[in-house]
Design a protein around this motif. Structure first.
Motif, PDB file in Angstrom:
ATOM      1  N   LEU A   1       0.833  -1.209   0.000  1.00 30.80           N
ATOM      2  CA  LEU A   1       0.000   0.000   0.000  1.00 30.80           C
ATOM      3  C   LEU A   1       0.865   1.255   0.000  1.00 30.80           C
ATOM      4  O   LEU A   1       0.597   2.208  -0.735  1.00 30.80           O
ATOM      5  N   VAL A   2       1.916   1.245   0.820  1.00 35.12           N
ATOM      6  CA  VAL A   2       2.789   2.428   0.907  1.00 35.12           C
ATOM      7  C   VAL A   2       3.531   2.642  -0.418  1.00 35.12           C
ATOM      8  O   VAL A   2       3.639   3.776  -0.899  1.00 35.12           O
TER       9      VAL A   2
ATOM     10  N   TRP B   1       2.565   1.675  -3.393  1.00 31.43           N
ATOM     11  CA  TRP B   1       1.557   2.107  -4.380  1.00 31.43           C
ATOM     12  C   TRP B   1       1.208   3.590  -4.172  1.00 31.43           C
ATOM     13  O   TRP B   1       1.127   4.368  -5.133  1.00 31.43           O
ATOM     14  N   ALA B   2       1.024   3.972  -2.903  1.00 31.45           N
ATOM     15  CA  ALA B   2       0.682   5.365  -2.603  1.00 31.45           C
ATOM     16  C   ALA B   2       1.814   6.301  -3.013  1.00 31.45           C
ATOM     17  O   ALA B   2       1.576   7.349  -3.632  1.00 31.45           O
ATOM     18  N   LEU B   3       3.052   5.919  -2.700  1.00 34.38           N
ATOM     19  CA  LEU B   3       4.188   6.782  -3.049  1.00 34.38           C
ATOM     20  C   LEU B   3       4.346   6.907  -4.569  1.00 34.38           C
ATOM     21  O   LEU B   3       4.607   7.995  -5.087  1.00 34.38           O
TER      22      LEU B   3
END
Lengths: 148, 204
Positions: free
Chosen positions: B36-37, B39-41
């Motif tokens: 998730l991190v 993908w978010a970044l």
């Protein structure tokens, strides 16, 4: 292109609707004897975060596409349209940065398997409320840009 | 894996008897396996960079002319290509940062910025190649001389793209560090009991 505009509107609807839904869930999870537990709220938030970044990317991509439909006659920066457009872009940049912080907080809560305290839950609630409000302002600015 | 990362790194003593505090559970090297991190970044970097470019070009003036010369489908394909390349390079950067060590001393800000800059340079080169690919399509008009020109131009331009990408990536890495710190300040630090048989690691 109609498909680009449709994608833009759908992505924004998902982003706004999802933020409101997660805000409501987190708020419910704070209440005593609520059917919605903090774990459920965090799981939903994790799903929203994955979707949010997909919609954020799509919104920027299709936003540039929408702008291309005006080209080369994009109104100048000195005009009223230009001022609203600049404000909208700055809000987009601010929302993206703040959303990364929100995602990291959610990831932190997930790694702990639960929000660790009332403070973490409050942070999530405020984060999703602010996200929903910011997105609503962006929709209003988009309306001004489209219809004056 | 994410839970495993939670228990790595040197904890520091807290004020609670028998408990320890993880100083920075969201540090770069501890979220390397968090999809998730990453993908978010990656999405943040792609969308943020494009939005910044639009702001700069609009304020400078030539945005309308540039957009009128860009086909919508090609533009969308380039954006998706940049997004995919950024996701891949972010993953590699996270892995490299995690490999650098598992404590704050070995993974300093300079390691994060240097590694982020290097992989962003790779991202810049990949995006340049996509631009060149888009420039030679449709391939019906491609000649041998044209291919030679593009190879020579692409080689030199790749070096430039690496440098530009590395600079932009280093700036983004600095911004990321600031945002990671902001997120760390918004949630209470993880307090956990020293590991004892039959006990869970985490206590709120």
């Amino acid at each position: 292109m109609l498909a680009v505009r449709l994608l833009h509107v759908l992505a924004m609807a998902l982003a706004v609707g999802g933020a409101v839904a997660v805000w409501w869930l987190v708020r419910r999870s704070e209440a005593r004897a609520s059917a919605v537990g903090p774990e459920t709220a965090v799981e939903t938030a994790v799903a929203y975060e994955a979707g949010f970044w997909a919609t954020a990317g799509l919104l920027v991509m299709t936003g540039v596409g929408n702008l291309g439909s005006l080209a080369p006659a994009v109104p100048p920066a000195e005009s009223f349209w230009g001022t609203v457009f600049a404000v909208k872009l700055l809000l987009v940049l601010g929302l993206l940065a703040a959303s990364l912080v929100r995602t990291l907080v959610v990831a932190r809560c997930r790694r702990a398997n639960r929000p660790e305290s009332a403070g973490a839950t409050r942070t999530l609630r405020v984060g999703y409320g602010a996200t929903a409000l910011s997105l609503a302002v962006l929709v209003a600015l988009a309306e001004v840009l489209a219809h004056g | 894996m994410a839970e495993e990362a939670e228990t790595t790194g040197p904890p520091v003593a807290s004020g609670v008897a028998g408990a320890t505090e993880d100083p920075d559970p969201n540090a770069f090297h501890r979220v390397c396996d968090d999809s998730l991190v990453v993908w978010a970044l990656a999405s943040f970097h792609t969308a943020g960079l494009v939005a910044l470019l639009v702001v700069a070009l609009y304020l400078a003036g030539p945005l309308g002319d540039l957009l009128s010369g860009l086909d919508t489908v090609v533009g969308l394909a380039l954006y998706l290509g940049l997004w995919a390349a950024t996701w891949w390079t972010n993953r590699r950067a996270f892995r490299a940062i995690a490999d650098a060590g598992d404590d704050a001393e070995s993974v300093s800000a300079s390691v994060v910025v240097g590694t982020g800059g290097k992989w962003a340079g790779v991202d810049g080169v990949l995006f340049l190649w996509m631009l060149l690919l888009a420039a030679v399509f449709p391939p019906s008009s491609v000649t041998l001389a044209g291919v030679a020109y593009f190879l020579a131009f692409g080689g030199i331009a790749s070096l430039l793209a690496f440098v530009v990408g590395a600079i932009v990536g280093s700036l983004f890495a600095l911004l990321d560090l600031a945002l990671f710190r902001a997120a760390g300040g918004l949630v209470p630090k993880l307090t956990r009991r020293k590991h004892e048989a039959g006990e869970s690691d985490d206590t709120a």
